[in-house]
Design an enzyme around this catalytic site. Structure first.
Site, PDB file in Angstrom:
ATOM      1  N   ASP A  18     -17.494 -40.159 -50.334  1.00 30.09           N
ATOM      2  CA  ASP A  18     -17.649 -40.423 -51.635  1.00 30.09           C
ATOM      3  C   ASP A  18     -16.284 -40.085 -52.534  1.00 30.09           C
ATOM      4  O   ASP A  18     -15.415 -39.618 -51.613  1.00 30.09           O
ATOM      5  CB  ASP A  18     -18.574 -39.477 -52.295  1.00 30.09           C
ATOM      6  CG  ASP A  18     -18.748 -39.557 -53.929  1.00 30.09           C
ATOM      7  OD1 ASP A  18     -18.608 -40.554 -54.221  1.00 30.09           O
ATOM      8  OD2 ASP A  18     -19.167 -38.409 -54.314  1.00 30.09           O
ATOM      9  N   SER A  19     -16.101 -40.371 -53.458  1.00 26.40           N
ATOM     10  CA  SER A  19     -14.784 -40.099 -54.187  1.00 26.40           C
ATOM     11  C   SER A  19     -14.537 -38.516 -54.304  1.00 26.40           C
ATOM     12  O   SER A  19     -13.445 -38.030 -54.453  1.00 26.40           O
ATOM     13  CB  SER A  19     -14.908 -40.721 -55.643  1.00 26.40           C
ATOM     14  OG  SER A  19     -15.719 -40.328 -56.266  1.00 26.40           O
TER      15      SER A  19
ATOM     16  N   CYS B  45     -21.646 -43.125 -52.585  1.00 28.23           N
ATOM     17  CA  CYS B  45     -20.748 -43.368 -53.825  1.00 28.23           C
ATOM     18  C   CYS B  45     -21.457 -44.591 -54.320  1.00 28.23           C
ATOM     19  O   CYS B  45     -21.235 -45.751 -53.794  1.00 28.23           O
ATOM     20  CB  CYS B  45     -19.407 -43.456 -53.810  1.00 28.23           C
ATOM     21  SG  CYS B  45     -18.415 -43.668 -55.149  1.00 28.23           S
TER      22      CYS B  45
ATOM     23  N   GLU C 116     -18.143 -31.798 -61.017  1.00 26.09           N
ATOM     24  CA  GLU C 116     -16.900 -31.185 -60.130  1.00 26.09           C
ATOM     25  C   GLU C 116     -16.452 -29.992 -60.501  1.00 26.09           C
ATOM     26  O   GLU C 116     -16.140 -28.920 -59.716  1.00 26.09           O
ATOM     27  CB  GLU C 116     -15.542 -32.142 -60.203  1.00 26.09           C
ATOM     28  CG  GLU C 116     -15.964 -33.437 -59.606  1.00 26.09           C
ATOM     29  CD  GLU C 116     -15.753 -33.754 -58.334  1.00 26.09           C
ATOM     30  OE1 GLU C 116     -14.886 -32.675 -57.630  1.00 26.09           O
ATOM     31  OE2 GLU C 116     -16.395 -34.563 -57.508  1.00 26.09           O
TER      32      GLU C 116
ATOM     33  N   CYS D  74     -25.033 -42.329 -59.754  1.00 26.65           N
ATOM     34  CA  CYS D  74     -24.042 -41.871 -59.312  1.00 26.65           C
ATOM     35  C   CYS D  74     -24.293 -40.539 -58.587  1.00 26.65           C
ATOM     36  O   CYS D  74     -25.266 -39.767 -59.086  1.00 26.65           O
ATOM     37  CB  CYS D  74     -22.912 -41.289 -60.569  1.00 26.65           C
ATOM     38  SG  CYS D  74     -21.589 -40.364 -60.047  1.00 26.65           S
TER      39      CYS D  74
ATOM     40  N   HIS E  44     -22.868 -37.767 -58.213  1.00 29.27           N
ATOM     41  CA  HIS E  44     -22.402 -36.623 -58.797  1.00 29.27           C
ATOM     42  C   HIS E  44     -23.738 -36.260 -59.793  1.00 29.27           C
ATOM     43  O   HIS E  44     -23.984 -34.915 -59.953  1.00 29.27           O
ATOM     44  CB  HIS E  44     -21.505 -36.684 -59.803  1.00 29.27           C
ATOM     45  CG  HIS E  44     -20.061 -36.659 -58.820  1.00 29.27           C
ATOM     46  ND1 HIS E  44     -19.633 -37.733 -58.300  1.00 29.27           N
ATOM     47  CD2 HIS E  44     -19.262 -35.586 -58.829  1.00 29.27           C
ATOM     48  CE1 HIS E  44     -18.298 -37.493 -57.667  1.00 29.27           C
ATOM     49  NE2 HIS E  44     -18.172 -36.220 -58.044  1.00 29.27           N
TER      50      HIS E  44
END
Length: 269
Positions: free
Chosen positions: A12-13, A75, A152, A184, A186
Protein backbone atom coordinates in the site's frame (compact mmCIF):
# COMPACT_ATOMS: atom_id res chain seq x y z
CA UNK A 1 -0.79 -31.73 -1.04
CA UNK A 2 2.31 -29.68 -1.87
CA UNK A 3 3.24 -26.77 0.38
CA UNK A 4 4.74 -23.43 -0.61
CA UNK A 5 6.53 -21.62 2.24
CA UNK A 6 7.17 -18.46 0.22
CA UNK A 7 5.54 -15.32 1.62
CA UNK A 8 2.59 -13.42 0.20
CA UNK A 9 3.51 -9.83 -0.65
CA UNK A 10 1.13 -7.04 0.37
CA UNK A 11 1.63 -3.38 -0.50
CA UNK A 12 0.00 0.00 0.00
CA UNK A 13 1.07 3.61 -0.14
CA UNK A 14 1.10 3.79 3.65
CA UNK A 15 -0.43 2.31 6.76
CA UNK A 16 -3.93 1.65 5.38
CA UNK A 17 -2.95 -1.65 3.78
CA UNK A 18 -2.25 -3.00 7.26
CA UNK A 19 -6.03 -3.32 7.62
CA UNK A 20 -5.84 -5.85 4.76
CA UNK A 21 -2.77 -7.55 6.25
CA UNK A 22 -4.59 -7.80 9.58
CA UNK A 23 -7.45 -9.73 7.94
CA UNK A 24 -4.99 -12.00 6.14
CA UNK A 25 -3.12 -12.73 9.37
CA UNK A 26 -6.42 -13.56 11.09
CA UNK A 27 -7.57 -15.88 8.32
CA UNK A 28 -4.26 -17.50 7.35
CA UNK A 29 -2.12 -17.84 10.51
CA UNK A 30 0.20 -20.41 8.89
CA UNK A 31 1.17 -18.14 5.99
CA UNK A 32 4.19 -15.86 5.74
CA UNK A 33 3.76 -12.24 4.64
CA UNK A 34 5.91 -9.30 3.56
CA UNK A 35 4.31 -5.87 3.80
CA UNK A 36 5.55 -2.91 1.77
CA UNK A 37 4.46 0.61 2.69
CA UNK A 38 5.50 3.18 0.08
CA UNK A 39 5.52 5.90 2.71
CA UNK A 40 8.04 8.08 0.84
CA UNK A 41 5.48 8.71 -1.93
CA UNK A 42 2.27 8.84 0.12
CA UNK A 43 -0.49 9.65 -0.78
CA UNK A 44 -1.30 7.96 -4.10
CA UNK A 45 -4.81 9.41 -4.25
CA UNK A 46 -3.66 12.79 -5.55
CA UNK A 47 -1.33 11.37 -8.25
CA UNK A 48 -2.03 10.86 -11.96
CA UNK A 49 -3.01 7.42 -13.29
CA UNK A 50 0.34 7.04 -15.10
CA UNK A 51 2.29 7.85 -11.95
CA UNK A 52 0.24 5.43 -9.85
CA UNK A 53 0.81 2.67 -12.40
CA UNK A 54 4.57 3.36 -12.40
CA UNK A 55 4.72 3.22 -8.60
CA UNK A 56 2.62 0.04 -8.61
CA UNK A 57 4.94 -1.73 -11.04
CA UNK A 58 7.97 -0.71 -8.98
CA UNK A 59 6.33 -2.08 -5.83
CA UNK A 60 5.39 -5.35 -7.53
CA UNK A 61 8.93 -5.73 -8.89
CA UNK A 62 10.30 -5.19 -5.38
CA UNK A 63 8.06 -7.90 -3.94
CA UNK A 64 8.87 -10.25 -6.82
CA UNK A 65 12.54 -9.73 -5.93
CA UNK A 66 11.74 -10.91 -2.40
CA UNK A 67 10.47 -14.23 -3.86
CA UNK A 68 6.79 -13.90 -2.96
CA UNK A 69 4.24 -16.43 -4.22
CA UNK A 70 1.46 -13.85 -4.74
CA UNK A 71 0.92 -10.10 -4.59
CA UNK A 72 -1.98 -8.36 -2.87
CA UNK A 73 -2.45 -4.76 -4.01
CA UNK A 74 -3.83 -3.45 -0.71
CA UNK A 75 -4.40 0.03 -2.09
CA UNK A 76 -7.57 1.05 -3.87
CA UNK A 77 -5.90 3.82 -5.87
CA UNK A 78 -3.20 1.43 -7.08
CA UNK A 79 -5.88 -1.21 -7.77
CA UNK A 80 -7.53 1.13 -10.29
CA UNK A 81 -4.36 0.72 -12.41
CA UNK A 82 -3.98 -3.06 -11.99
CA UNK A 83 -5.74 -4.73 -14.89
CA UNK A 84 -3.98 -8.10 -14.78
CA UNK A 85 -4.61 -11.16 -12.62
CA UNK A 86 -0.96 -12.20 -12.94
CA UNK A 87 2.25 -10.17 -12.94
CA UNK A 88 5.29 -11.92 -14.41
CA UNK A 89 3.86 -15.28 -13.42
CA UNK A 90 2.68 -14.29 -9.93
CA UNK A 91 -1.02 -14.24 -8.98
CA UNK A 92 -2.15 -10.66 -8.32
CA UNK A 93 -5.13 -9.63 -6.21
CA UNK A 94 -6.59 -6.13 -6.21
CA UNK A 95 -9.06 -4.90 -3.61
CA UNK A 96 -11.66 -3.49 -6.01
CA UNK A 97 -12.98 -6.75 -7.48
CA UNK A 98 -13.91 -8.53 -4.21
CA UNK A 99 -15.15 -5.30 -2.58
CA UNK A 100 -17.47 -4.55 -5.51
CA UNK A 101 -18.86 -8.06 -5.58
CA UNK A 102 -19.54 -8.00 -1.84
CA UNK A 103 -21.28 -4.60 -2.03
CA UNK A 104 -23.54 -5.77 -4.88
CA UNK A 105 -24.45 -8.84 -2.87
CA UNK A 106 -25.09 -7.00 0.42
CA UNK A 107 -27.30 -4.12 -0.74
CA UNK A 108 -31.03 -4.68 -0.31
CA UNK A 109 -32.36 -1.33 -1.52
CA UNK A 110 -29.86 -1.11 -4.42
CA UNK A 111 -28.37 2.14 -3.19
CA UNK A 112 -24.61 1.95 -2.53
CA UNK A 113 -22.13 4.64 -1.54
CA UNK A 114 -18.44 4.49 -2.41
CA UNK A 115 -16.06 6.66 -0.38
CA UNK A 116 -12.51 6.86 -1.65
CA UNK A 117 -9.59 9.02 -2.69
CA UNK A 118 -10.07 11.48 -5.56
CA UNK A 119 -8.16 9.21 -7.94
CA UNK A 120 -10.34 6.19 -7.14
CA UNK A 121 -13.56 8.20 -7.47
CA UNK A 122 -12.41 9.68 -10.78
CA UNK A 123 -11.63 6.22 -12.18
CA UNK A 124 -15.24 5.06 -11.54
CA UNK A 125 -13.79 1.57 -11.06
CA UNK A 126 -16.18 0.62 -8.28
CA UNK A 127 -19.24 1.90 -10.13
CA UNK A 128 -18.35 -0.15 -13.20
CA UNK A 129 -17.57 -3.30 -11.22
CA UNK A 130 -20.70 -3.04 -9.03
CA UNK A 131 -22.84 -2.58 -12.16
CA UNK A 132 -21.17 -5.62 -13.72
CA UNK A 133 -22.50 -7.69 -10.81
CA UNK A 134 -25.84 -5.91 -10.38
CA UNK A 135 -26.78 -3.31 -13.04
CA UNK A 136 -29.79 -1.93 -11.16
CA UNK A 137 -27.72 -0.60 -8.25
CA UNK A 138 -27.46 3.19 -7.92
CA UNK A 139 -23.91 4.10 -6.92
CA UNK A 140 -23.10 7.39 -5.19
CA UNK A 141 -19.45 8.39 -4.73
CA UNK A 142 -17.58 10.91 -2.62
CA UNK A 143 -13.88 11.68 -2.24
CA UNK A 144 -12.66 12.02 1.35
CA UNK A 145 -9.00 13.07 0.98
CA UNK A 146 -8.51 14.13 4.61
CA UNK A 147 -9.31 10.61 5.84
CA UNK A 148 -5.85 9.34 4.84
CA UNK A 149 -3.80 11.81 6.93
CA UNK A 150 -6.22 11.35 9.84
CA UNK A 151 -5.65 7.58 9.69
CA UNK A 152 -1.88 8.03 9.37
CA UNK A 153 -1.93 10.35 12.38
CA UNK A 154 -3.77 7.74 14.45
CA UNK A 155 -6.84 9.95 15.02
CA UNK A 156 -9.20 7.04 14.48
CA UNK A 157 -11.93 8.08 16.92
CA UNK A 158 -11.41 11.76 17.59
CA UNK A 159 -13.83 14.73 17.71
CA UNK A 160 -12.06 16.32 14.72
CA UNK A 161 -12.36 13.09 12.75
CA UNK A 162 -16.06 12.89 13.61
CA UNK A 163 -16.64 16.44 12.36
CA UNK A 164 -14.77 15.85 9.10
CA UNK A 165 -16.62 12.57 8.55
CA UNK A 166 -19.96 14.32 8.97
CA UNK A 167 -18.90 17.09 6.57
CA UNK A 168 -17.86 14.58 3.89
CA UNK A 169 -20.66 12.05 4.32
CA UNK A 170 -23.86 13.90 5.15
CA UNK A 171 -24.77 14.18 1.44
CA UNK A 172 -24.40 10.43 0.96
CA UNK A 173 -26.46 9.72 4.06
CA UNK A 174 -29.27 11.79 2.55
CA UNK A 175 -29.32 9.37 -0.43
CA UNK A 176 -30.66 6.60 1.83
CA UNK A 177 -27.84 4.16 1.01
CA UNK A 178 -27.83 0.85 2.87
CA UNK A 179 -24.26 -0.17 1.97
CA UNK A 180 -21.05 1.88 2.04
CA UNK A 181 -17.83 0.68 0.41
CA UNK A 182 -14.72 1.79 2.29
CA UNK A 183 -12.83 2.14 -0.99
CA UNK A 184 -9.51 3.09 0.55
CA UNK A 185 -7.71 0.71 2.86
CA UNK A 186 -7.02 3.57 5.28
CA UNK A 187 -10.75 4.08 5.84
CA UNK A 188 -11.44 0.95 7.96
CA UNK A 189 -9.28 2.62 10.60
CA UNK A 190 -12.00 5.31 10.78
CA UNK A 191 -14.92 2.85 10.88
CA UNK A 192 -16.23 4.21 14.18
CA UNK A 193 -16.50 7.78 12.88
CA UNK A 194 -17.99 6.64 9.55
CA UNK A 195 -20.55 4.37 11.21
CA UNK A 196 -21.63 7.24 13.49
CA UNK A 197 -22.64 9.28 10.44
CA UNK A 198 -24.57 6.55 8.61
CA UNK A 199 -25.96 4.64 11.60
CA UNK A 200 -25.57 1.00 12.59
CA UNK A 201 -28.23 -0.17 10.11
CA UNK A 202 -25.90 0.62 7.18
CA UNK A 203 -23.40 -2.05 6.07
CA UNK A 204 -19.75 -1.04 5.76
CA UNK A 205 -17.79 -3.06 3.18
CA UNK A 206 -14.18 -3.61 4.28
CA UNK A 207 -12.04 -4.72 1.33
CA UNK A 208 -9.66 -6.57 3.67
CA UNK A 209 -12.42 -8.97 4.66
CA UNK A 210 -13.48 -9.38 1.02
CA UNK A 211 -9.98 -10.14 -0.26
CA UNK A 212 -9.40 -12.70 2.50
CA UNK A 213 -12.42 -14.63 1.19
CA UNK A 214 -10.98 -14.50 -2.33
CA UNK A 215 -7.63 -15.90 -1.20
CA UNK A 216 -9.42 -18.65 0.71
CA UNK A 217 -11.12 -19.69 -2.54
CA UNK A 218 -7.79 -19.80 -4.36
CA UNK A 219 -6.18 -21.88 -1.61
CA UNK A 220 -9.08 -24.32 -1.93
CA UNK A 221 -8.74 -24.49 -5.72
CA UNK A 222 -4.93 -24.73 -5.35
CA UNK A 223 -4.28 -21.71 -7.51
CA UNK A 224 -2.16 -20.94 -4.44
CA UNK A 225 -0.43 -23.61 -2.37
CA UNK A 226 -0.66 -23.24 1.38
CA UNK A 227 2.20 -23.04 3.83
CA UNK A 228 2.04 -25.45 6.75
CA UNK A 229 3.84 -23.34 9.37
CA UNK A 230 4.64 -19.63 9.51
CA UNK A 231 8.16 -18.37 10.11
CA UNK A 232 9.44 -16.50 13.12
CA UNK A 233 9.17 -12.95 11.76
CA UNK A 234 6.78 -10.63 9.94
CA UNK A 235 8.73 -8.23 7.72
CA UNK A 236 7.36 -4.72 7.20
CA UNK A 237 9.30 -2.74 4.60
CA UNK A 238 9.00 1.04 4.36
CA UNK A 239 10.36 3.39 1.70
CA UNK A 240 10.61 6.08 4.40
CA UNK A 241 10.91 4.98 8.01
CA UNK A 242 9.01 6.68 10.79
CA UNK A 243 8.36 5.96 14.46
CA UNK A 244 4.68 6.93 14.10
CA UNK A 245 4.18 4.26 11.42
CA UNK A 246 5.94 1.63 13.50
CA UNK A 247 3.86 2.48 16.57
CA UNK A 248 0.58 2.26 14.64
CA UNK A 249 1.68 -0.91 12.83
CA UNK A 250 2.39 -2.68 16.10
CA UNK A 251 -1.01 -1.60 17.43
CA UNK A 252 -2.82 -2.76 14.27
CA UNK A 253 -1.28 -6.17 13.65
CA UNK A 254 0.61 -7.04 16.82
CA UNK A 255 -2.34 -8.89 18.36
CA UNK A 256 -2.92 -10.96 15.20
CA UNK A 257 0.47 -12.65 14.90
CA UNK A 258 2.89 -14.51 17.15
CA UNK A 259 5.74 -13.55 14.83
CA UNK A 260 8.38 -11.00 15.68
CA UNK A 261 7.64 -7.82 13.68
CA UNK A 262 10.73 -6.49 11.93
CA UNK A 263 10.89 -3.11 10.17
CA UNK A 264 13.22 -2.49 7.25
CA UNK A 265 13.82 0.69 5.23
CA UNK A 266 14.03 -0.11 1.52
CA UNK A 267 14.20 1.45 -1.94
CA UNK A 268 11.86 0.24 -4.67
CA UNK A 269 13.34 2.33 -7.50
Amino acid sequence: MSFDPRPIGVFDSGIGGLTVLRELLKNFPDENFIYLGDTARLPYGSKSADTVRKYTEQNMNFLKGRDVKAIVVACNTASTQVFETEYEGLPVYNVIDPGSELAARMTENNRVAVIATRATVKSESYTKKIHAHKPEVEVFSAACPLFVPLAEEGWHDDPITNLIAFRYLQGLKAQDVDTVVLACTHYPLLKTAIQKVFGNHVNLVDSGEAIAKLLAQDFSSQRLNKNNKSGDKLLICLTDAGTQFEKLALALVGDFTDQRIVFETVSVI
